[in-house]
Design a protein around this motif. Sequence first.
Motif, mmCIF file in Angstrom:
data_model
loop_
_atom_site.group_PDB
_atom_site.id
_atom_site.type_symbol
_atom_site.label_atom_id
_atom_site.label_comp_id
_atom_site.label_asym_id
_atom_site.label_seq_id
_atom_site.Cartn_x
_atom_site.Cartn_y
_atom_site.Cartn_z
ATOM 1 N N LEU A 122 46.383 36.139 31.220
ATOM 2 C CA LEU A 122 45.716 36.658 30.034
ATOM 3 C C LEU A 122 44.847 37.882 30.298
ATOM 4 C CD1 LEU A 122 44.590 33.297 28.354
ATOM 5 C CD2 LEU A 122 46.544 34.727 27.736
ATOM 6 N N GLY A 123 44.515 38.148 31.581
ATOM 7 C CA GLY A 123 43.638 39.257 31.894
ATOM 8 C C GLY A 123 42.264 39.050 31.293
ATOM 9 N N ALA A 124 41.597 40.159 30.944
ATOM 10 C CA ALA A 124 40.324 40.095 30.215
ATOM 11 C C ALA A 124 40.609 40.623 28.814
ATOM 12 C CB ALA A 124 39.251 40.914 30.918
ATOM 13 N N GLY A 140 26.410 37.865 51.014
ATOM 14 C CA GLY A 140 27.854 38.060 50.980
ATOM 15 C C GLY A 140 28.362 38.367 49.590
ATOM 16 N N GLY A 141 27.851 37.642 48.592
ATOM 17 C CA GLY A 141 28.283 37.859 47.220
ATOM 18 C C GLY A 141 27.899 39.220 46.684
ATOM 19 N N MET A 142 26.722 39.720 47.082
ATOM 20 C CA MET A 142 26.278 41.026 46.605
ATOM 21 C C MET A 142 26.992 42.172 47.321
ATOM 22 S SD MET A 142 22.170 40.376 46.207
ATOM 23 C CE MET A 142 21.872 42.058 45.660
ATOM 24 N N LEU A 143 27.113 42.071 48.643
ATOM 25 C CA LEU A 143 27.636 43.186 49.434
ATOM 26 C C LEU A 143 29.158 43.189 49.543
ATOM 27 C CD1 LEU A 143 24.934 43.162 52.264
ATOM 28 C CD2 LEU A 143 25.118 44.737 50.335
ATOM 29 N N LEU A 144 29.775 42.030 49.327
ATOM 30 C CA LEU A 144 31.241 41.955 49.399
ATOM 31 C C LEU A 144 31.858 41.656 48.038
ATOM 32 C CD1 LEU A 144 31.567 39.867 52.694
ATOM 33 C CD2 LEU A 144 31.919 42.325 52.435
ATOM 34 N N ALA A 145 31.144 42.000 46.973
ATOM 35 C CA ALA A 145 31.590 41.638 45.626
ATOM 36 C C ALA A 145 32.950 42.233 45.284
ATOM 37 C CB ALA A 145 30.548 42.081 44.596
ATOM 38 N N GLU A 146 33.152 43.503 45.605
ATOM 39 C CA GLU A 146 34.426 44.135 45.213
ATOM 40 C C GLU A 146 35.626 43.537 45.938
ATOM 41 O OE1 GLU A 146 36.530 48.528 44.701
ATOM 42 O OE2 GLU A 146 34.390 48.372 45.160
ATOM 43 N N PRO A 147 35.578 43.354 47.268
ATOM 44 C CA PRO A 147 36.726 42.683 47.918
ATOM 45 C C PRO A 147 36.957 41.265 47.408
ATOM 46 C CG PRO A 147 35.363 43.805 49.551
ATOM 47 C CD PRO A 147 34.604 43.853 48.263
ATOM 48 N N ILE A 148 35.873 40.557 47.091
ATOM 49 C CA ILE A 148 36.022 39.180 46.599
ATOM 50 C C ILE A 148 36.749 39.166 45.256
ATOM 51 C CG2 ILE A 148 34.749 37.198 45.690
ATOM 52 C CD1 ILE A 148 32.599 37.766 47.836
ATOM 53 N N VAL A 149 36.278 39.980 44.313
ATOM 54 C CA VAL A 149 36.893 40.009 42.976
ATOM 55 C C VAL A 149 38.324 40.539 43.060
ATOM 56 C CG1 VAL A 149 36.740 40.990 40.658
ATOM 57 C CG2 VAL A 149 34.663 40.237 41.838
ATOM 58 N N TRP A 150 38.535 41.565 43.891
ATOM 59 C CA TRP A 150 39.900 42.092 44.066
ATOM 60 C C TRP A 150 40.845 41.017 44.575
ATOM 61 C CZ3 TRP A 150 42.686 42.395 48.659
ATOM 62 C CH2 TRP A 150 43.892 43.085 48.593
ATOM 63 N N ARG A 189 45.312 41.129 39.639
ATOM 64 C CA ARG A 189 46.774 41.033 39.640
ATOM 65 C C ARG A 189 47.233 40.805 38.205
ATOM 66 N NH1 ARG A 189 44.652 37.047 42.310
ATOM 67 N NH2 ARG A 189 45.379 37.864 44.306
ATOM 68 N N GLY A 190 48.503 41.018 37.948
ATOM 69 C CA GLY A 190 49.024 40.815 36.601
ATOM 70 C C GLY A 190 48.308 41.693 35.593
ATOM 71 N N LYS A 191 47.735 41.079 34.575
ATOM 72 C CA LYS A 191 47.063 41.814 33.509
ATOM 73 C C LYS A 191 45.592 42.106 33.808
ATOM 74 C CE LYS A 191 50.184 39.966 29.985
ATOM 75 N NZ LYS A 191 50.313 39.188 28.733
ATOM 76 N N PHE A 192 45.110 41.693 34.976
ATOM 77 C CA PHE A 192 43.728 41.964 35.374
ATOM 78 C C PHE A 192 43.731 43.244 36.206
ATOM 79 C CE2 PHE A 192 39.582 41.447 37.261
ATOM 80 C CZ PHE A 192 38.871 40.667 36.353
ATOM 81 N N THR A 193 43.216 44.349 35.625
ATOM 82 C CA THR A 193 43.356 45.675 36.211
ATOM 83 C C THR A 193 42.177 46.045 37.112
ATOM 84 O OG1 THR A 193 42.223 46.763 34.375
ATOM 85 C CG2 THR A 193 44.603 46.380 34.140
#
Length: 470
Positions: free
Chosen positions: A31-33, A325-335, A340-344
């Motif tokens: 469904l993406g966002a 870890g959550g603050m400094l590695l947020a982008e790799p975690i969310v990526w 994937r799919g409809k989540f851009t």
Amino acid sequence: MKLRSIFTNSFGILISRVTGLGRDVLMASALGASVWSDMFFVAFKLPNLFRRIFAEGAFTQAFMPSFVASRHKGVFATAILLRFLLFLIAVSLCITFFPEPITKLLAWGWDGKQIAQTAPMTAINFWYLDLIFIVTFFATLLQYREHFATTAMSTALLNISMISALWFYMKEDPKTVAYAVSFAVLVGGVLQVAAHLIALHRFKLDGLLLGGWRHRNDTKRDITEETRHFQSLFLPGILGNSTPQISAFVDTILATFLMTGSVSFLFYANRVFQLPLAIIAIATATVLFPAVSKALKNGDETKAYENLNQAFWLLAFLLGAAMLGGMLLAEPIVWLLFERGKFTQAETLHTVTVLQMYMIGLLPFGLAKLFSLFLYASHRHRKAAKIAVYSLIASVTSSLILMHPLGAAGLALAGSIGGWVLFVFTVKEVGTQRFLSIVRSRRSFYFIAVMIPLALLFYFLNGWLVGLIR
């Protein structure tokens, strides 16, 4: 401190949260966002709110002290179960026949068409509240017997049910996917109830409830005072222990006034935030609460506060590392989890900023949960509720101020501000001197010595990982 029980509970919660993340990964892919993901999350918001309130200790912290002190435990437990269940069934029937008003309450910023499309899903999802109350009630009885594994792992059954629905219907249109997941929520709730019934039978607690039902009239007068005492603790206990959930609930409503996808950004980021909070703070508090309640009832404060001292440093090190870890590695975690799919990529970047703002509040929320155990175990539920109101006011006020300049990230930051307010006032009520006696130790030096190099490590690791993925 019962480390074995804490780690067993943490492992069970970890399994549940990992399957939950798997569910969210599939949800993001399917469904993406989007409008339909926003509609499902709004429909699921109210039962999910009460799931968190009930399952993460609010009901237990009101019920457990009364149950420990009860002279007729079976009759008392049966009386509470029936009263709550009949009330919830009545409310669920009302929502089933009139779902649009409650949906409008959840999404003030939506137009009539979107409300009408979401309302049927609201009616379906709301019945999960009845099921999760039964699960939480059974879980509290199992906690009294110091059995935590079934409850910790049972949420995985909900997640597996939803994952199955997403897997089978992923290629269908978004409306079909959203409805399939809604019905899967109810199937997962039924599976959770079944798992707890098996555990109750194993620990012979089903006999306690059956005996309470048979003798409910024999001791009716004797438990009247006990049920009144529970009722006097319940509402303050719910309010005192549910500040993060109520704040998140309000943020969902406010997010409907922001750009499309804001509800989803908050949901996905909050799911990541809840993982360390659950497997570290909630797991520890759940295991310690029965022991602290029994120790304070028996007048053994020394034993109770020894548990606090040991648990404080366990949480400080683990939550501190998770926060960094959550603050400094947020982008790799969310990526890794969602893109994937409809989540851009654009949706990833929005979610990253929201996650970073949530993580600012991880340490205070976790430590506040630990200190609040002593308020609930000593029947100071009203004090805890008063503190929660201060936190909620700070959170909602900050949300209204920050939502327009910062968007969904401002709502998440406001929640973290509320967490710090909750922590400060909770520590003050339990005892500032007791808190200072804990932090005036060599472990404070060790804490700083570990966190500084860890922050540097995460910073450079983030730069390297972002370079690889982009």
